[in-house]
Design a protein around this motif. Structure first.
Motif, PDB file in Angstrom:
ATOM      1  N   LEU A  90       0.634  -1.394  -0.184  1.00  0.00           N
ATOM      2  CA  LEU A  90       0.177  -0.066   0.203  1.00  0.00           C
ATOM      3  C   LEU A  90       0.957   1.444   0.000  1.00  0.00           C
ATOM      4  O   LEU A  90       0.421   2.231  -0.749  1.00  0.00           O
ATOM      5  CB  LEU A  90      -0.951   0.224   1.114  1.00  0.00           C
ATOM      6  CG  LEU A  90      -2.405   0.493   1.148  1.00  0.00           C
ATOM      7  CD1 LEU A  90      -3.076   0.070  -0.022  1.00  0.00           C
ATOM      8  CD2 LEU A  90      -3.238   0.536   2.193  1.00  0.00           C
ATOM      9  N   LEU A  99      -2.679   8.989   2.593  1.00  0.00           N
ATOM     10  CA  LEU A  99      -3.011   7.911   3.282  1.00  0.00           C
ATOM     11  C   LEU A  99      -2.219   7.645   4.404  1.00  0.00           C
ATOM     12  O   LEU A  99      -1.068   7.970   4.540  1.00  0.00           O
ATOM     13  CB  LEU A  99      -2.405   6.565   2.201  1.00  0.00           C
ATOM     14  CG  LEU A  99      -2.337   5.229   2.860  1.00  0.00           C
ATOM     15  CD1 LEU A  99      -3.676   4.707   3.318  1.00  0.00           C
ATOM     16  CD2 LEU A  99      -1.655   4.364   2.233  1.00  0.00           C
ATOM     17  N   THR A 184      -7.146   8.937   4.367  1.00  0.00           N
ATOM     18  CA  THR A 184      -7.882   7.715   4.405  1.00  0.00           C
ATOM     19  C   THR A 184      -7.021   7.016   5.557  1.00  0.00           C
ATOM     20  O   THR A 184      -5.612   6.961   5.458  1.00  0.00           O
ATOM     21  CB  THR A 184      -7.540   6.927   3.229  1.00  0.00           C
ATOM     22  OG1 THR A 184      -8.424   7.832   2.117  1.00  0.00           O
ATOM     23  CG2 THR A 184      -8.374   5.689   3.502  1.00  0.00           C
ATOM     24  N   VAL A 186      -5.948   3.390   7.371  1.00  0.00           N
ATOM     25  CA  VAL A 186      -6.052   1.883   7.272  1.00  0.00           C
ATOM     26  C   VAL A 186      -5.156   1.341   8.436  1.00  0.00           C
ATOM     27  O   VAL A 186      -4.067   1.750   8.373  1.00  0.00           O
ATOM     28  CB  VAL A 186      -5.408   1.371   6.017  1.00  0.00           C
ATOM     29  CG1 VAL A 186      -5.783   0.304   5.839  1.00  0.00           C
ATOM     30  CG2 VAL A 186      -6.124   2.282   4.792  1.00  0.00           C
ATOM     31  N   VAL A 195     -10.473   0.000   7.332  1.00  0.00           N
ATOM     32  CA  VAL A 195     -10.576   1.419   6.979  1.00  0.00           C
ATOM     33  C   VAL A 195     -11.097   1.968   8.589  1.00  0.00           C
ATOM     34  O   VAL A 195     -12.405   1.873   8.563  1.00  0.00           O
ATOM     35  CB  VAL A 195     -11.159   1.850   5.874  1.00  0.00           C
ATOM     36  CG1 VAL A 195     -11.275   3.378   5.865  1.00  0.00           C
ATOM     37  CG2 VAL A 195     -10.649   1.240   4.603  1.00  0.00           C
ATOM     38  N   ILE A 201      -8.449   8.404  -0.925  1.00  0.00           N
ATOM     39  CA  ILE A 201      -8.275   6.974  -1.294  1.00  0.00           C
ATOM     40  C   ILE A 201      -9.304   6.140  -0.980  1.00  0.00           C
ATOM     41  O   ILE A 201      -9.663   5.924   0.061  1.00  0.00           O
ATOM     42  CB  ILE A 201      -6.761   6.531  -0.696  1.00  0.00           C
ATOM     43  CG1 ILE A 201      -5.759   7.420  -1.515  1.00  0.00           C
ATOM     44  CG2 ILE A 201      -6.747   5.084  -1.228  1.00  0.00           C
ATOM     45  CD1 ILE A 201      -4.345   7.289  -1.121  1.00  0.00           C
ATOM     46  N   LEU A 206      -8.119   0.786  -2.341  1.00  0.00           N
ATOM     47  CA  LEU A 206      -7.473  -0.002  -1.446  1.00  0.00           C
ATOM     48  C   LEU A 206      -7.628  -1.592  -2.063  1.00  0.00           C
ATOM     49  O   LEU A 206      -6.649  -2.041  -1.927  1.00  0.00           O
ATOM     50  CB  LEU A 206      -8.039   0.418  -0.076  1.00  0.00           C
ATOM     51  CG  LEU A 206      -7.995   1.581   0.418  1.00  0.00           C
ATOM     52  CD1 LEU A 206      -8.479   1.912   1.960  1.00  0.00           C
ATOM     53  CD2 LEU A 206      -6.274   1.944   0.591  1.00  0.00           C
ATOM     54  N   GLN A 207      -8.932  -1.995  -2.360  1.00  0.00           N
ATOM     55  CA  GLN A 207      -9.089  -3.160  -2.571  1.00  0.00           C
ATOM     56  C   GLN A 207      -8.199  -3.766  -3.597  1.00  0.00           C
ATOM     57  O   GLN A 207      -7.708  -4.734  -3.881  1.00  0.00           O
ATOM     58  CB  GLN A 207     -10.678  -3.471  -2.900  1.00  0.00           C
ATOM     59  CG  GLN A 207     -11.433  -3.642  -1.663  1.00  0.00           C
ATOM     60  CD  GLN A 207     -13.174  -3.418  -1.927  1.00  0.00           C
ATOM     61  OE1 GLN A 207     -13.307  -2.701  -3.154  1.00  0.00           O
ATOM     62  NE2 GLN A 207     -13.907  -3.803  -1.023  1.00  0.00           N
ATOM     63  N   LEU A 210      -4.970  -4.321  -2.023  1.00  0.00           N
ATOM     64  CA  LEU A 210      -4.876  -5.325  -0.647  1.00  0.00           C
ATOM     65  C   LEU A 210      -5.817  -6.670  -1.076  1.00  0.00           C
ATOM     66  O   LEU A 210      -5.683  -7.604  -0.379  1.00  0.00           O
ATOM     67  CB  LEU A 210      -5.371  -4.627   0.459  1.00  0.00           C
ATOM     68  CG  LEU A 210      -4.803  -3.396   0.823  1.00  0.00           C
ATOM     69  CD1 LEU A 210      -5.537  -2.682   1.881  1.00  0.00           C
ATOM     70  CD2 LEU A 210      -3.303  -3.795   1.232  1.00  0.00           C
ATOM     71  N   VAL A 213     -10.310  -5.991   2.312  1.00  0.00           N
ATOM     72  CA  VAL A 213     -10.247  -4.906   3.337  1.00  0.00           C
ATOM     73  C   VAL A 213     -11.497  -4.730   3.466  1.00  0.00           C
ATOM     74  O   VAL A 213     -12.714  -4.721   2.974  1.00  0.00           O
ATOM     75  CB  VAL A 213      -9.443  -3.535   2.585  1.00  0.00           C
ATOM     76  CG1 VAL A 213     -10.209  -3.365   1.496  1.00  0.00           C
ATOM     77  CG2 VAL A 213      -9.566  -2.451   3.596  1.00  0.00           C
TER      78      VAL A 213
END
Ligand code: AMP
Ligand code: MG
Length: 354
Positions: A90, A99, A184, A186, A195, A201, A206-207, A210, A213
């Motif tokens: 990430l 982020l 954002t 995480v 999250v 973001i 993110l998906q 990652l 999530v």
């Protein structure tokens, strides 16, 4: 103490000013600076006394942890016990940028900075002034948003001066923030990344990196006994002085409902505020109407949200009606902030109002 306010070029910040600001941080002082999200209030993250000064200046509850800012990816390992593979991926995708990631903290990070938690939040901002200040100030800079606790986050140096001008050492002015909403967040302290705060973001961005999530249940559950995991997300936040009410529904019904409520407010002898978009602005004939941006450009709505909320504080508006902004990518982040600012006061506009 009156903060010194210095204008800086965003591309070529004056090295002498950066050096001076860095030395204030190294001595335990407070310097506000621009980032791409909102303005931050910086202090040496490894100095417990400096962190305490942040809480005092903002009036921030002491259980609400600070984000530690770095400007070199190699500095991350000093702050945390372990960097999971997925977090590394990430960071490669979105750092420097809006982020923040949460890890188990190393011994070096004082609990004054983490609000008593064993975890630490870390971000690598992309703003050049921020990066140079972080390196000049000792490389680990705690920086919450540079507003009085509870009020809208600052997106200009003037906002910072209004809120904190009397209680900090220096303000670096790098112009208006690009994104306008906080990062954002995480959390990597759980098996599946979570999250804790939506931002620029989005979940689907993110998906893509990652895979699995999830959203913190405390953010999306209707059950008020489920609390958000990020301590800061439970507080009333971003609120303008006047009552703010969000009106949801089909666009036509929303506009009609706001026109009707604004008219009623005027009849009562009040000045209603209205938050409109470029698409609807000219429809509102009464009240103090502010244009937040265009629905065709959701980033403009995010960028102007806090500025517009603050602008009503200088007016006589007694109640503010806002359209809802469930835009495709940033809608979750924008509505998270707007609904918090409104204390979750929402009206559903009905079809028959058309
Ligand atoms: P601000 O600095 O104003 O952007 O707020 C920082 C946000 O990050 C707040 O909502 C904090 O509660 C959250 N946060 C910071 N550190 C942690 C942590 N270690 N665990 C959970 N949330 C955190
Ligand atoms: Mg904040």
């Amino acid at each position: 103490m009156k903060a010194e306010l210095v204008k800086l070029s965003a591309e070529h910040p004056d090295p002498e000013v950066i050096r001076r600001a860095g030395s204030i941080l190294k001595k335990g002082g407070l310097v506000a600076f621009p980032t791409e999200t909102v303005y931050g209030l910086g202090a040496d993250a490894l100095d417990p006394a400096a962190s305490r000064r942040i809480y005092a200046a903002k009036g921030r509850p002491s259980d609400n942890p600070l984000i530690v800012h770095i400007a070199d990816i190699n500095d991350l390992s000093y702050l945390v016990k372990d960097i999971p593979e997925k977090a590394l991926a990430l960071s490669k995708a979105f750092w420097p940028g809006p982020l923040t990631m949460i890890f188990e903290k190393s011994e070096i990070v004082p609990k004054e900075t983490t609000g008593g938690l064993d975890s630490v939040a870390v971000r690598f901002p992309s703003n050049k002034i921020a990066q140079e200040l972080i390196l000049a100030g000792g490389r680990y800079i705690a920086a919450p948003s540079a507003n009085r606790s509870g009020s809208p986050s600052p997106t200009t140096a003037e906002h910072v001066a209004e809120d904190l001008g009397d209680s900090i050492d220096m303000i670096l002015d790098g112009g208006e923030s690009d994104v306008g909403l906080e990062s954002t967040i995480v959390d990597f302290t759980e098996e599946i990344p979570v999250v804790l705060r939506p931002g620029y973001i989005s979940l689907s961005m993110l998906q893509q990196v990652l895979g699995e999530v999830r959203m913190d249940q405390g953010l999306i559950s209707d059950d008020s006994s489920v609390h958000p995991k990020a301590p800061g997300m439970k507080y009333r936040h971003y609120a303008p002085r006047a009552d703010l009410i969000v009106v949801e529904g089909e666009e036509e019904a929303v506009v009609s409902a706001i026109i009707r409520m604004a008219r009623e407010a005027v009849k009562r002898g009040e000045l209603p505020g209205i938050i409109a978009t470029e698409e609807t602005f000219s429809r509102y004939q009464e009240g103090l109407v502010q244009c937040i941006g265009s629905r065709q450009d959701e980033e403009s709505i995010a960028r102007h949200l806090y500025h517009v909320l603050r602008s009503f504080d200088d007016s006589k508006a007694s109640v503010i009606y806002s359209e809802a902004f469930y835009t495709p990518r940033m809608g979750q982040a924008i509505m998270n902030r707007l609904l918090k600012a409104a204390g979750h006061k929402v009206i559903q506009a009905k079809e028959e109002e058309e």
